[in-house]
Design a protein around this motif. Sequence first.
Motif, PDB file in Angstrom:
ATOM      1  N   ALA A  77       0.848  -1.192   0.000  1.00 54.86           N
ATOM      2  CA  ALA A  77       0.000   0.000   0.000  1.00 54.86           C
ATOM      3  C   ALA A  77       0.881   1.239   0.000  1.00 54.86           C
ATOM      4  O   ALA A  77       2.114   1.145   0.090  1.00 54.86           O
ATOM      5  N   ALA A  78       0.241   2.393  -0.100  1.00 50.30           N
ATOM      6  CA  ALA A  78       0.987   3.648  -0.161  1.00 50.30           C
ATOM      7  C   ALA A  78       0.291   4.713   0.664  1.00 50.30           C
ATOM      8  O   ALA A  78      -0.926   4.679   0.863  1.00 50.30           O
ATOM      9  N   THR A  79       1.087   5.653   1.143  1.00 50.95           N
ATOM     10  CA  THR A  79       0.573   6.890   1.723  1.00 50.95           C
ATOM     11  C   THR A  79       1.022   8.009   0.797  1.00 50.95           C
ATOM     12  O   THR A  79       2.221   8.254   0.651  1.00 50.95           O
ATOM     13  N   VAL A  80       0.064   8.639   0.135  1.00 48.17           N
ATOM     14  CA  VAL A  80       0.341   9.651  -0.886  1.00 48.17           C
ATOM     15  C   VAL A  80       0.072  11.024  -0.274  1.00 48.17           C
ATOM     16  O   VAL A  80      -1.033  11.282   0.212  1.00 48.17           O
ATOM     17  N   LEU A  81       1.069  11.898  -0.309  1.00 41.35           N
ATOM     18  CA  LEU A  81       0.974  13.199   0.346  1.00 41.35           C
ATOM     19  C   LEU A  81       1.202  14.314  -0.654  1.00 41.35           C
ATOM     20  O   LEU A  81       2.065  14.197  -1.535  1.00 41.35           O
ATOM     21  N   GLY A  82       0.451  15.392  -0.529  1.00 43.80           N
ATOM     22  CA  GLY A  82       0.683  16.515  -1.422  1.00 43.80           C
ATOM     23  C   GLY A  82      -0.396  17.559  -1.338  1.00 43.80           C
ATOM     24  O   GLY A  82      -1.301  17.493  -0.492  1.00 43.80           O
ATOM     25  N   ASP A  83      -0.298  18.525  -2.220  1.00 41.14           N
ATOM     26  CA  ASP A  83      -1.236  19.639  -2.273  1.00 41.14           C
ATOM     27  C   ASP A  83      -1.362  20.040  -3.744  1.00 41.14           C
ATOM     28  O   ASP A  83      -0.389  20.501  -4.342  1.00 41.14           O
ATOM     29  N   ILE A  84      -2.539  19.843  -4.314  1.00 42.34           N
ATOM     30  CA  ILE A  84      -2.742  20.160  -5.726  1.00 42.34           C
ATOM     31  C   ILE A  84      -2.369  21.611  -6.017  1.00 42.34           C
ATOM     32  O   ILE A  84      -1.844  21.934  -7.094  1.00 42.34           O
ATOM     33  N   ALA A  85      -2.603  22.499  -5.053  1.00 44.48           N
ATOM     34  CA  ALA A  85      -2.287  23.917  -5.262  1.00 44.48           C
ATOM     35  C   ALA A  85      -0.792  24.166  -5.365  1.00 44.48           C
ATOM     36  O   ALA A  85      -0.381  25.228  -5.842  1.00 44.48           O
ATOM     37  N   THR A  92       5.067  21.479 -11.704  1.00 41.69           N
ATOM     38  CA  THR A  92       5.695  20.894 -12.887  1.00 41.69           C
ATOM     39  C   THR A  92       4.696  20.885 -14.039  1.00 41.69           C
ATOM     40  O   THR A  92       3.490  20.716 -13.823  1.00 41.69           O
ATOM     41  N   PRO A  93       5.163  21.067 -15.267  1.00 41.81           N
ATOM     42  CA  PRO A  93       4.240  21.079 -16.411  1.00 41.81           C
ATOM     43  C   PRO A  93       3.626  19.718 -16.696  1.00 41.81           C
ATOM     44  O   PRO A  93       2.664  19.628 -17.460  1.00 41.81           O
ATOM     45  N   TRP A  94       4.165  18.665 -16.106  1.00 39.17           N
ATOM     46  CA  TRP A  94       3.631  17.327 -16.366  1.00 39.17           C
ATOM     47  C   TRP A  94       2.776  16.813 -15.203  1.00 39.17           C
ATOM     48  O   TRP A  94       2.365  15.657 -15.186  1.00 39.17           O
ATOM     49  N   ALA A  95       2.509  17.651 -14.211  1.00 37.43           N
ATOM     50  CA  ALA A  95       1.719  17.222 -13.063  1.00 37.43           C
ATOM     51  C   ALA A  95       0.303  16.845 -13.487  1.00 37.43           C
ATOM     52  O   ALA A  95      -0.259  17.393 -14.440  1.00 37.43           O
ATOM     53  N   THR A  96      -0.302  15.898 -12.759  1.00 36.49           N
ATOM     54  CA  THR A  96      -1.679  15.497 -13.034  1.00 36.49           C
ATOM     55  C   THR A  96      -2.641  16.540 -12.470  1.00 36.49           C
ATOM     56  O   THR A  96      -2.275  17.377 -11.646  1.00 36.49           O
ATOM     57  N   ASN A  97      -3.893  16.483 -12.892  1.00 35.50           N
ATOM     58  CA  ASN A  97      -4.866  17.514 -12.538  1.00 35.50           C
ATOM     59  C   ASN A  97      -5.689  17.200 -11.299  1.00 35.50           C
ATOM     60  O   ASN A  97      -6.370  18.081 -10.769  1.00 35.50           O
ATOM     61  N   SER A  98      -5.671  15.961 -10.838  1.00 32.14           N
ATOM     62  CA  SER A  98      -6.488  15.597  -9.681  1.00 32.14           C
ATOM     63  C   SER A  98      -5.865  14.396  -8.990  1.00 32.14           C
ATOM     64  O   SER A  98      -5.079  13.644  -9.581  1.00 32.14           O
ATOM     65  N   TRP A  99      -6.241  14.216  -7.724  1.00 31.68           N
ATOM     66  CA  TRP A  99      -5.742  13.043  -6.998  1.00 31.68           C
ATOM     67  C   TRP A  99      -6.345  11.758  -7.549  1.00 31.68           C
ATOM     68  O   TRP A  99      -5.688  10.708  -7.513  1.00 31.68           O
ATOM     69  N   GLU A 100      -7.574  11.811  -8.030  1.00 26.37           N
ATOM     70  CA  GLU A 100      -8.171  10.607  -8.615  1.00 26.37           C
ATOM     71  C   GLU A 100      -7.325  10.118  -9.791  1.00 26.37           C
ATOM     72  O   GLU A 100      -7.081   8.908  -9.945  1.00 26.37           O
ATOM     73  N   GLU A 101      -6.877  11.058 -10.620  1.00 27.30           N
ATOM     74  CA  GLU A 101      -6.034  10.692 -11.759  1.00 27.30           C
ATOM     75  C   GLU A 101      -4.685  10.167 -11.292  1.00 27.30           C
ATOM     76  O   GLU A 101      -4.183   9.153 -11.808  1.00 27.30           O
ATOM     77  N   SER A 102      -4.092  10.816 -10.310  1.00 31.18           N
ATOM     78  CA  SER A 102      -2.787  10.374  -9.797  1.00 31.18           C
ATOM     79  C   SER A 102      -2.874   8.968  -9.224  1.00 31.18           C
ATOM     80  O   SER A 102      -2.001   8.128  -9.467  1.00 31.18           O
ATOM     81  N   LEU A 103      -3.923   8.694  -8.448  1.00 35.49           N
ATOM     82  CA  LEU A 103      -4.071   7.378  -7.832  1.00 35.49           C
ATOM     83  C   LEU A 103      -4.282   6.291  -8.882  1.00 35.49           C
ATOM     84  O   LEU A 103      -3.821   5.164  -8.720  1.00 35.49           O
TER      85      LEU A 103
END
Length: 675
Positions: free
Chosen positions: A473-481, A485-496
Amino acid sequence: MAQWTLVSAAPELKREQDHLSTARAALARMREQTLALKVQAHDPISAEHLARTLHLRAASLQDDPSTTLFFGRIDTDSDERWYVGRRHVADERGDPLVIDWRAGMSTAFYRASRNEPMGVVLRRRFGLDRGAITAYEDEHLQDRAEHEVRSQILAEEIERPRVGPMRDIVATIQPEQDEIVRAGAEQTICVQGAPGTGKTAVGLHRAAWLLYAFRDKLARSGVLVIGPNRAFLEHIGAVLPALGEVAVGHTTIEELVASVPVRGTDSTATAVLKGDARLAEVLRAAVWSQVRPATEALVVPRGVRKWRVPAYEVNDILDELRTRGVRYDAARQMLPQRLAHAVLLQMEQAGDSPDDRVQDTVARSTIVKKYVASLWPALDAKAVLYSLLSDADELARHAQDHLTPDEQALLVWPSPPRSKGSARWSRPDTVLLDELADHIARTPSLGHVVLDEAQDLSPMQLRAVGRRCSTGAATVLGDIAQGTTPWATNSWEESLAHLGKPGSHIEVLDRGFRVPASVIEYAAQLLPHMAAGLGAPVSVRDNPGRLDVLPVQPDELLAATARVVAREVEEPGSIGVIVPDAWVDDVSKSLQANGIEHGVLGQDHGDIDHQVDVVPATVAKGLEFDRVLVLEPSAIAAAEPDDRTGLRRLYVVLTRAVSALTVVHAEPLPDALTP
């Protein structure tokens, strides 16, 4: 919470100080007993394993005189009393003097309230100074007559100045943080945390709790922390050892996928494309295209007979292996046995009685090995990627269903190197090589991965991390705001989804414990311009902090910066001077000329033992300092490829302060920050 009563002088305080002395002596005895144990095992491997276990056990029992063994106490309605601390300490009879903050009983210390006292009559917090108890506060949870008052000790601990790396927060974990920390080992959790909400600390404490609650499993499979850069890892590196966990790996995403020297660079457009998840399908097609259809039968001489497996039957075997869902190399290793089994069936039909040894002999024969190599060759990830990036026709053959001709043109090297050995691989190429390596042979999975600043990872980087926890499993940490980076995903649903953990729980932390209200409110002016719809964090601290905006003349910028820093060093606590990347050398020289000792943080190292650190804006993410000076916000924003990314970078650097923020500028501030 109920009324807190601060006590700094009383016989009860002396009794608590005596209990601390008793616990320290017991911990020293536990460590001495561990060091005195002799390694006795029947074989060298077991002896080495036991020796390592004892070493780690002794390291976890090392006392730190600058901290106390416990920071709180709970008294229950069943007349039990538990001291809560960083590790378990027992007396000579085995009775607990301190219980580990991760123990089930400790949950009540963090979550009990007047509405849900959880059997707790009294909760006590201790005021601490350099490892000694100096005061305590009592909270009577079952006294409904008391009114709600914030804990002074808790507030002082959160705001206490520091110099050096990040410290643990076991004494200040809040109920919503504790729920994340103690989530089950099988559960992947994504934490959307605004600045100052403690998301990084929560992730690290979750790793420590998992190793406590599921040690046998995770000690074998491993736990890994992945951060954005080496300076960040240096900043957080002391937290887990302070909690007694010394066997957790720390790495960056670049180090995770490093398999070749990085000597090349890509344009932004090419880097973004190489981070696109569609590249995974292109690479998959390139790998499996190496399997060639059989055009001739396999003929195996054995004794006076020759056994013949026709080409159509071989192709049926190849098709079946391709659809088994295993990696390229695993299927390749199955092929000799499958061909040998086909020969074995013919032998049985002819009246022979061959056994498994005959099948193994046929599978290992030179004829079968050569035949397999002609159909299913061994692959090297670098050779596959080299052929794709150096040959437009080869790339088109595998990418035509996934990429447009213009996108394919972005990927092909304008001047291909002579060989894969002379290729100047870029950082995005290392992620593609990692993907290829996994298509060829499965990447081993760890038990748990803590991924911090995850909002900045590309889909292909997220896939690389996901491979490391495919069975864990993973613990994913961050803040969309804070995505910069220009290649960052747009939402946590997409990242997951790219991580291979779709549908995982997303927890939002929006109560800011570390960043004061004046700083949060100032930085939050940027949110509508670069993260519309994302709520601003709310500071829950009584101290609003200090915010100073200092306009100066252009020729006074460096001198004014040095004067502000010289004033700040008179007070205790760390100071971060965050500047545009291109200005680091000039600012450092100016501070040095003014006699201000300082360190310089960079992408590949973290120099965090100074009171003052000069920090490039692109390295500031994830760091925090008691007081922060931000130099020329407009230049920091302008250094990014677009306005949105520039404001996000600025939002990051403006939210690194725990107590005070000073903004020094000669250029006009961005419109979003202009009153």
